[in-house]
Design a protein around this motif. Structure first.
Motif, PDB file in Angstrom:
ATOM      1  N   ARG A 109     -24.161  27.826 -28.438  1.00 53.76           N
ATOM      2  CA  ARG A 109     -23.747  29.061 -27.761  1.00 53.76           C
ATOM      3  C   ARG A 109     -23.731  28.924 -26.247  1.00 53.76           C
ATOM      4  O   ARG A 109     -22.890  29.520 -25.566  1.00 53.76           O
ATOM      5  CB  ARG A 109     -24.693  30.224 -28.115  1.00 53.76           C
ATOM      6  CG  ARG A 109     -24.570  30.769 -29.499  1.00 53.76           C
ATOM      7  CD  ARG A 109     -25.277  32.126 -29.601  1.00 53.76           C
ATOM      8  NE  ARG A 109     -26.632  32.115 -29.059  1.00 53.76           N
ATOM      9  CZ  ARG A 109     -27.713  31.795 -29.765  1.00 53.76           C
ATOM     10  NH1 ARG A 109     -27.582  31.459 -31.039  1.00 53.76           N
ATOM     11  NH2 ARG A 109     -28.914  31.821 -29.210  1.00 53.76           N
ATOM     12  N   THR A 110     -24.659  28.163 -25.695  1.00 52.92           N
ATOM     13  CA  THR A 110     -24.898  28.213 -24.252  1.00 52.92           C
ATOM     14  C   THR A 110     -24.419  26.992 -23.481  1.00 52.92           C
ATOM     15  O   THR A 110     -24.248  27.079 -22.264  1.00 52.92           O
ATOM     16  CB  THR A 110     -26.401  28.401 -23.967  1.00 52.92           C
ATOM     17  OG1 THR A 110     -27.139  27.303 -24.530  1.00 52.92           O
ATOM     18  CG2 THR A 110     -26.906  29.702 -24.579  1.00 52.92           C
ATOM     19  N   GLU A 111     -24.208  25.863 -24.151  1.00 51.92           N
ATOM     20  CA  GLU A 111     -23.892  24.630 -23.437  1.00 51.92           C
ATOM     21  C   GLU A 111     -22.408  24.287 -23.537  1.00 51.92           C
ATOM     22  O   GLU A 111     -21.761  24.591 -24.546  1.00 51.92           O
ATOM     23  CB  GLU A 111     -24.708  23.452 -24.003  1.00 51.92           C
ATOM     24  CG  GLU A 111     -26.194  23.697 -24.117  1.00 51.92           C
ATOM     25  CD  GLU A 111     -26.905  23.728 -22.770  1.00 51.92           C
ATOM     26  OE1 GLU A 111     -26.232  23.628 -21.727  1.00 51.92           O
ATOM     27  OE2 GLU A 111     -28.144  23.859 -22.781  1.00 51.92           O
ATOM     28  N   GLU A 112     -21.891  23.636 -22.511  1.00 52.98           N
ATOM     29  CA  GLU A 112     -20.561  23.037 -22.556  1.00 52.98           C
ATOM     30  C   GLU A 112     -20.733  21.559 -22.886  1.00 52.98           C
ATOM     31  O   GLU A 112     -21.178  20.775 -22.048  1.00 52.98           O
ATOM     32  CB  GLU A 112     -19.841  23.223 -21.219  1.00 52.98           C
ATOM     33  CG  GLU A 112     -19.519  24.674 -20.892  1.00 52.98           C
ATOM     34  CD  GLU A 112     -18.714  24.802 -19.611  1.00 52.98           C
ATOM     35  OE1 GLU A 112     -18.195  23.758 -19.134  1.00 52.98           O
ATOM     36  OE2 GLU A 112     -18.600  25.922 -19.097  1.00 52.98           O
ATOM     37  N   ILE A 113     -20.376  21.187 -24.093  1.00 52.87           N
ATOM     38  CA  ILE A 113     -20.671  19.843 -24.603  1.00 52.87           C
ATOM     39  C   ILE A 113     -19.371  19.141 -24.965  1.00 52.87           C
ATOM     40  O   ILE A 113     -18.513  19.707 -25.651  1.00 52.87           O
ATOM     41  CB  ILE A 113     -21.590  19.929 -25.843  1.00 52.87           C
ATOM     42  CG1 ILE A 113     -22.962  20.497 -25.448  1.00 52.87           C
ATOM     43  CG2 ILE A 113     -21.746  18.555 -26.501  1.00 52.87           C
ATOM     44  CD1 ILE A 113     -23.868  20.752 -26.614  1.00 52.87           C
ATOM     45  N   ASP A 114     -19.211  17.916 -24.490  1.00 47.94           N
ATOM     46  CA  ASP A 114     -18.036  17.113 -24.832  1.00 47.94           C
ATOM     47  C   ASP A 114     -18.285  16.242 -26.053  1.00 47.94           C
ATOM     48  O   ASP A 114     -17.413  16.087 -26.904  1.00 47.94           O
ATOM     49  CB  ASP A 114     -17.640  16.238 -23.641  1.00 47.94           C
ATOM     50  CG  ASP A 114     -17.137  17.065 -22.466  1.00 47.94           C
ATOM     51  OD1 ASP A 114     -16.151  17.791 -22.654  1.00 47.94           O
ATOM     52  OD2 ASP A 114     -17.744  16.996 -21.384  1.00 47.94           O
ATOM     53  N   PHE A 115     -19.457  15.627 -26.133  1.00 45.14           N
ATOM     54  CA  PHE A 115     -19.820  14.831 -27.300  1.00 45.14           C
ATOM     55  C   PHE A 115     -21.343  14.726 -27.339  1.00 45.14           C
ATOM     56  O   PHE A 115     -22.026  15.086 -26.375  1.00 45.14           O
ATOM     57  CB  PHE A 115     -19.159  13.448 -27.294  1.00 45.14           C
ATOM     58  CG  PHE A 115     -19.381  12.652 -26.037  1.00 45.14           C
ATOM     59  CD1 PHE A 115     -20.480  11.818 -25.908  1.00 45.14           C
ATOM     60  CD2 PHE A 115     -18.483  12.717 -24.989  1.00 45.14           C
ATOM     61  CE1 PHE A 115     -20.688  11.078 -24.755  1.00 45.14           C
ATOM     62  CE2 PHE A 115     -18.670  11.970 -23.833  1.00 45.14           C
ATOM     63  CZ  PHE A 115     -19.781  11.158 -23.717  1.00 45.14           C
ATOM     64  N   ILE A 116     -21.870  14.224 -28.455  1.00 45.66           N
ATOM     65  CA  ILE A 116     -23.309  14.272 -28.719  1.00 45.66           C
ATOM     66  C   ILE A 116     -23.817  12.877 -29.063  1.00 45.66           C
ATOM     67  O   ILE A 116     -23.212  12.164 -29.867  1.00 45.66           O
ATOM     68  CB  ILE A 116     -23.612  15.244 -29.890  1.00 45.66           C
ATOM     69  CG1 ILE A 116     -23.166  16.665 -29.529  1.00 45.66           C
ATOM     70  CG2 ILE A 116     -25.098  15.217 -30.253  1.00 45.66           C
ATOM     71  CD1 ILE A 116     -23.138  17.617 -30.717  1.00 45.66           C
ATOM     72  N   TYR A 117     -24.960  12.504 -28.462  1.00 46.19           N
ATOM     73  CA  TYR A 117     -25.697  11.309 -28.864  1.00 46.19           C
ATOM     74  C   TYR A 117     -26.903  11.757 -29.696  1.00 46.19           C
ATOM     75  O   TYR A 117     -27.716  12.570 -29.239  1.00 46.19           O
ATOM     76  CB  TYR A 117     -26.198  10.526 -27.645  1.00 46.19           C
ATOM     77  CG  TYR A 117     -25.127   9.777 -26.887  1.00 46.19           C
ATOM     78  CD1 TYR A 117     -23.894   9.489 -27.465  1.00 46.19           C
ATOM     79  CD2 TYR A 117     -25.350   9.338 -25.581  1.00 46.19           C
ATOM     80  CE1 TYR A 117     -22.916   8.803 -26.770  1.00 46.19           C
ATOM     81  CE2 TYR A 117     -24.384   8.645 -24.878  1.00 46.19           C
ATOM     82  CZ  TYR A 117     -23.165   8.378 -25.464  1.00 46.19           C
ATOM     83  OH  TYR A 117     -22.204   7.695 -24.772  1.00 46.19           O
ATOM     84  N   TYR A 118     -27.000  11.210 -30.888  1.00 44.89           N
ATOM     85  CA  TYR A 118     -28.111  11.546 -31.786  1.00 44.89           C
ATOM     86  C   TYR A 118     -28.818  10.247 -32.153  1.00 44.89           C
ATOM     87  O   TYR A 118     -28.275   9.431 -32.886  1.00 44.89           O
ATOM     88  CB  TYR A 118     -27.568  12.263 -33.025  1.00 44.89           C
ATOM     89  CG  TYR A 118     -28.612  12.611 -34.059  1.00 44.89           C
ATOM     90  CD1 TYR A 118     -29.869  13.073 -33.679  1.00 44.89           C
ATOM     91  CD2 TYR A 118     -28.344  12.492 -35.417  1.00 44.89           C
ATOM     92  CE1 TYR A 118     -30.824  13.391 -34.617  1.00 44.89           C
ATOM     93  CE2 TYR A 118     -29.299  12.812 -36.374  1.00 44.89           C
ATOM     94  CZ  TYR A 118     -30.522  13.248 -35.971  1.00 44.89           C
ATOM     95  OH  TYR A 118     -31.475  13.557 -36.904  1.00 44.89           O
TER      96      TYR A 118
END
Length: 375
Positions: free
Chosen positions: A22-31
């Protein structure tokens, strides 16, 4: 949840992930791995696969149209930590890699050409953006808790050789590389650490980011030139965990990278850590998340290049018992503790950890003042 020796309930993980969406602008994720919980005495292969399916589906559902780049944690195996190598004929771990390949490709959005090496050993490489290559290593083949390695620990699956080949490819084609894995190299066997140091030295102008997990704490590690031990050449971020295990608040991290443009460095320009205040959440019976800190603001840094982190370490060394080191320890625990709970020896050990990139570095911390100013 509780900050004792426990993981968080599934609904807490869901609340935190949904807050981020809801709150972040995310391009891609490292898990960086470790999907199953820590009740390792009560787990089977079926339990691990259930955890992987449940969490991976939750993440993908919460972040639609975002690619998740994952690495294998030590808890994905059953029994925990035990990843049989190809020389082991009585056991194999294909049951895990087959599921990870399907999940990472079909659920997380990896391209299908990553399947071959995921099936071979849980590692892969792919291009994230033009000029940015990501390499995901399976460091379980170098960690001392993987007892299969005591039979033969010589680079199982030739993963280091494979890494070098792709770094050479990236250098030849003008790509920058991010390396992700579960264990920081200093948590692995010294032999791997020495070899990895050589690789980082050789490709210091190609590797623009390293990202690890495993420790659950908020840490970083430095690499220095193998000839000029004072010259910083690379550094790694060890991001805080979502789990509270042990004595921690849950947290996640947002990295701001040098942007997508021709000749971009893809270095980390800043990072911000978000935590769930577990005490307040339980007190008010509602999920309370807050921005814990932003690196450049909290640590008064102009940039986050290796030289800047090295200067930051020198600043900590010059005033080990001062307020800045107290702030660092607070963030190390995700604000579950403060500097008053970390003695001089504790602070010195923490700084030593920041300066250490491999298991066998007996003189890495010689420059840190051993005594308090009062003495």
């Amino acid at each position: 949840g509780t900050s004792l020796h426990c993981d968080i309930p599934i609904w807490t993980a869901q609340a935190i992930i949904e807050y981020a969406a809801r709150t972040e602008e995310i391009d891609f994720i490292y898990y960086t791995g470790d999907t199953p919980p820590h009740n390792v005495w009560n787990q089977s292969r079926a339990d691990q696969l259930y955890s992987i399916h449940t969490i991976n589906s939750l993440v993908a559902r919460t972040f639609p149209n975002k690619t998740v780049y994952a690495a294998v944690g030590n808890h994905e195996a059953a029994p925990c930590n035990l990843f049989p190598t190809p020389v082991i004929k009585t056991d194999n771990i294909s049951w895990l890699y087959e599921v990870l390949a399907d999940s990472w490709i079909n659920t997380f959005g990896l391209p299908n050409d990553t399947r071959e090496t995921i099936l071979r050993g849980g590692f892969y490489t792919t291009v994230i953006r033009p000029g940015l290559r990501m390499i995901s290593l399976n460091t379980n083949y170098y960690h001392h808790d993987n007892y299969w390695l005591f039979i033969n620990s010589t680079d199982p699956l030739n993963q280091v050789e494979w890494l070098i080949q792709w770094l050479q490819y990236a250098e030849n084609h003008g790509e920058k590389v991010h390396i992700i894995a579960h264990h920081p190299p200093k948590e692995c066997f010294a032999a791997f650490g020495w070899n990895f140091d050589r690789v980082v030295n050789r490709f210091e102008n190609t590797i623009s980011g390293q990202f690890y997990g495993h420790t659950h704490k908020d840490e970083f590690n430095m690499w220095y030139d193998e000839n000029d031990h004072q010259r910083p050449i690379s550094m790694a971020y060890i991001a805080p965990s979502l789990t509270t295990e042990s004595f921690l608040n849950p947290g996640y991290r947002i990295y701001t990278l040098d942007g997508e443009y021709p000749q971009s460095s893809y270095w980390v320009l800043d990072h911000r850590t978000v935590i769930m205040n577990l005490t307040a959440t339980n007190l008010y019976n509602r999920t309370i998340l807050l921005n814990e800190y932003t690196a450049r603001d909290a640590y008064h840094m102009d940039n986050l290049f290796p030289a800047d982190w090295d200067n930051f370490i020198k600043k900590l060394e010059s005033d080990i018992d001062g307020p800045l080191m107290s702030t660092v320890y607070k963030h190390y625990t995700k604000s579950i503790a403060d500097g008053s709970q970390c003695s001089h020896a504790c602070r010195r050990s923490l700084i030593c950890g920041f300066k250490t990139s491999r298991e066998d570095q007996p003189h890495a911390c010689d420059s840190i003042p051993p005594f308090t100013s009062e003495l």
